[in-house]
Design a protein around this motif. Structure first.
Motif, PDB file in Angstrom:
ATOM      1  N   UNK A 134      42.634  37.143  62.332  1.00 15.58           N
ATOM      2  CA  UNK A 134      41.376  37.203  63.078  1.00 15.58           C
ATOM      3  C   UNK A 134      41.369  36.110  64.135  1.00 15.58           C
ATOM      4  N   UNK A 135      40.901  36.473  65.333  1.00 15.77           N
ATOM      5  CA  UNK A 135      40.819  35.490  66.411  1.00 15.77           C
ATOM      6  C   UNK A 135      39.727  34.492  66.065  1.00 15.77           C
ATOM      7  N   UNK A 136      40.084  33.216  66.051  1.00 16.27           N
ATOM      8  CA  UNK A 136      39.154  32.172  65.661  1.00 16.27           C
ATOM      9  C   UNK A 136      38.172  31.854  66.786  1.00 16.27           C
ATOM     10  N   UNK A 137      37.186  31.010  66.463  1.00 16.39           N
ATOM     11  CA  UNK A 137      36.139  30.683  67.428  1.00 16.39           C
ATOM     12  C   UNK A 137      36.688  30.054  68.697  1.00 16.39           C
ATOM     13  N   UNK A 138      37.826  29.371  68.597  1.00 19.80           N
ATOM     14  CA  UNK A 138      38.416  28.747  69.784  1.00 19.80           C
ATOM     15  C   UNK A 138      39.356  29.684  70.533  1.00 19.80           C
ATOM     16  N   UNK A 139      39.408  30.966  70.101  1.00 18.17           N
ATOM     17  CA  UNK A 139      40.239  31.947  70.801  1.00 18.17           C
ATOM     18  C   UNK A 139      41.695  31.943  70.403  1.00 18.17           C
ATOM     19  N   UNK A 140      42.021  31.363  69.260  1.00 22.22           N
ATOM     20  CA  UNK A 140      43.419  31.291  68.832  1.00 22.22           C
ATOM     21  C   UNK A 140      43.642  32.083  67.550  1.00 22.22           C
ATOM     22  N   UNK A 141      44.914  32.374  67.284  1.00 26.40           N
ATOM     23  CA  UNK A 141      45.350  32.940  66.018  1.00 26.40           C
ATOM     24  C   UNK A 141      46.147  31.874  65.276  1.00 26.40           C
ATOM     25  N   UNK A 142      45.866  31.720  63.988  1.00 30.72           N
ATOM     26  CA  UNK A 142      46.608  30.747  63.177  1.00 30.72           C
ATOM     27  C   UNK A 142      47.742  31.495  62.476  1.00 30.72           C
ATOM     28  N   UNK A 143      48.948  31.428  63.052  1.00 33.12           N
ATOM     29  CA  UNK A 143      50.084  32.230  62.601  1.00 33.12           C
ATOM     30  C   UNK A 143      51.014  31.422  61.697  1.00 33.12           C
ATOM     31  N   UNK A 144      51.716  32.116  60.797  1.00 32.29           N
ATOM     32  CA  UNK A 144      52.670  31.412  59.934  1.00 32.29           C
ATOM     33  C   UNK A 144      53.762  30.718  60.754  1.00 32.29           C
ATOM     34  N   UNK A 145      54.128  29.525  60.311  1.00 35.82           N
ATOM     35  CA  UNK A 145      55.220  28.725  60.877  1.00 35.82           C
ATOM     36  C   UNK A 145      54.877  28.136  62.243  1.00 35.82           C
ATOM     37  N   UNK A 146      54.478  28.967  63.195  1.00 36.09           N
ATOM     38  CA  UNK A 146      54.274  28.464  64.562  1.00 36.09           C
ATOM     39  C   UNK A 146      52.880  27.890  64.780  1.00 36.09           C
ATOM     40  N   UNK A 147      51.954  28.146  63.869  1.00 35.45           N
ATOM     41  CA  UNK A 147      50.618  27.577  64.001  1.00 35.45           C
ATOM     42  C   UNK A 147      49.736  28.366  64.959  1.00 35.45           C
ATOM     43  N   UNK A 148      48.889  27.653  65.699  1.00 31.81           N
ATOM     44  CA  UNK A 148      47.878  28.310  66.535  1.00 31.81           C
ATOM     45  C   UNK A 148      48.462  28.755  67.878  1.00 31.81           C
ATOM     46  N   UNK A 149      48.097  29.998  68.227  1.00 39.24           N
ATOM     47  CA  UNK A 149      48.507  30.578  69.508  1.00 39.24           C
ATOM     48  C   UNK A 149      47.258  31.127  70.181  1.00 39.24           C
ATOM     49  N   UNK A 150      46.984  30.712  71.408  1.00 41.82           N
ATOM     50  CA  UNK A 150      45.794  31.142  72.128  1.00 41.82           C
ATOM     51  C   UNK A 150      45.979  32.568  72.652  1.00 41.82           C
ATOM     52  N   UNK A 151      45.015  33.453  72.330  1.00 46.57           N
ATOM     53  CA  UNK A 151      45.082  34.848  72.781  1.00 46.57           C
ATOM     54  C   UNK A 151      43.789  35.291  73.457  1.00 46.57           C
ATOM     55  N   UNK A 152      42.807  34.445  73.542  1.00 52.60           N
ATOM     56  CA  UNK A 152      41.526  34.831  74.128  1.00 52.60           C
ATOM     57  C   UNK A 152      41.707  35.202  75.598  1.00 52.60           C
ATOM     58  N   UNK A 153      41.129  36.336  75.988  1.00 52.21           N
ATOM     59  CA  UNK A 153      41.238  36.800  77.362  1.00 52.21           C
ATOM     60  C   UNK A 153      42.492  37.584  77.655  1.00 52.21           C
ATOM     61  N   UNK A 154      43.343  37.787  76.638  1.00 52.12           N
ATOM     62  CA  UNK A 154      44.593  38.526  76.825  1.00 52.12           C
ATOM     63  C   UNK A 154      44.444  39.959  76.331  1.00 52.12           C
ATOM     64  N   UNK A 155      45.194  40.866  76.938  1.00 50.94           N
ATOM     65  CA  UNK A 155      45.276  42.218  76.404  1.00 50.94           C
ATOM     66  C   UNK A 155      46.163  42.209  75.166  1.00 50.94           C
TER      67      UNK A 155
END
Length: 306
Positions: free
Chosen positions: A90-111
């Motif tokens: 789930x996209x978090x409030x800050x617009x990121x995904x908390x993924x295994x190993x790599x941690x947070x990746x920003x996806x807000x505003x992306x297709x």
């Protein structure tokens, strides 16, 4: 002969009737006679469509319908041959995904495709040629602004039906209480922000929806959209009646204030609607349909003989 005389009296009286009602009650602001310079032009003919309406279909087609991710979206990440890194997110409030190993990746505003490319880039440090697919499983609620000739303008939160079908322009207008009788449905503006790109503004003709069932005019909404409905410059009696019978119209049982001046026995302000009382303190009978000039004149004691 009597009917012709009555018709002429009503015509004269109609020039002295002021429908001084705010747009929040879903009624036109017609001010006539001594209260204003002139009435809007009344016509039984169809309103002319602006020259821009002929290219309306092309404009609708050019509107960006690509979904962009934002906080609250539920997605499924699938990395080919790496099930341990795949799964729901789930996209978090800050617009990121908390993924295994790599941690947070920003996806807000992306297709979805752009988000997949960014996640693939993040995993490229851990995996060789990662192939990432992002699937939207539950879209976030939409925040839509509605302004202009609607009963209850404001900011609304709309939830996609069954997490799949996005709300449309017509559904949003119904949520806002419907449009007023002064609404110009030939030119309904839809403004959409396209992520980091410019705001797109197109004009929809909702009369095409009502008359011909053209659902292309009833676009699906996206988070951050704004709907603006202007006031019509003319009054079309046939279209007014058709609008009142549609599910886009505001609640006709809402109370309204009508000011009557001129050749009537009891000029003044009168309340119409369910449970409304007039200027003299007496209750006005509730009516199930739209209030007409004849009803207003009768409530004001009738017209004086000329």
């Amino acid at each position: 002969m009597k009917n012709q005389l009555m018709s002429k009296q009503i015509q004269r009286l109609s020039l002295s009737v002021a429908l001084a009602v705010s747009a929040t009650h879903g009624l036109p602001r017609f001010v006539a006679g001594a209260l204003a310079a002139e009435l809007p032009q009344v016509s039984n003919q169809a309103l002319p469509v602006s020259s821009g309406a002929s290219s309306n279909s092309a404009t609708v087609s050019s509107l960006s319908d690509i979904y962009v991710l934002g906080p609250g979206d539920a997605v499924t990440i699938a990395i080919f041959n790496v099930p341990e890194y795949s799964g729901p997110q789930q996209v978090l409030a800050d617009g990121t995904l908390n993924l295994p190993v790599v941690g947070r990746v920003s996806v807000s505003g992306l297709t979805l495709q752009e988000a997949g490319n960014r996640i693939s880039s993040a995993y490229s440090r851990e995996l060789r040629y990662p192939q990432v697919t992002v699937v939207l499983t539950a879209p976030r609620p939409l925040r839509v602004a509605i302004a202009g000739e609607v009963s209850r303008p404001g900011l609304y939160t709309l939830t996609p039906e069954n997490n799949a079908q996005f709300p449309t322009v017509a559904q949003a207008l119904q949520t806002a209480g419907g449009v007023t009788q002064a609404a110009d449905l030939h030119r309904v503006q839809l403004r959409r922000s396209t992520g980091n790109g410019p705001v797109q503004t197109i004009t929809l003709d909702l009369w095409e929806l009502l008359n011909n069932g053209n659902v292309r005019q009833d676009l699906a909404l996206r988070d951050g959209d704004a709907i603006v409905i202007g006031e019509t410059a003319t009054v079309n009696i046939a279209e007014t009646n058709q609008l009142s019978a549609s599910n886009l119209a505001s609640n006709v049982d809402q109370a309204m204030t009508v000011a009557v001046v001129g050749e009537v026995f009891r000029p003044g302000a009168y309340e119409f609607g369910s449970g409304a009382s007039n200027a003299a303190g007496a209750n006005t009978p509730s009516n199930k349909g739209r209030t007409t000039v004849t009803q207003v004149v009768q409530t004001a004691g009738g017209s004086k003989a000329s």
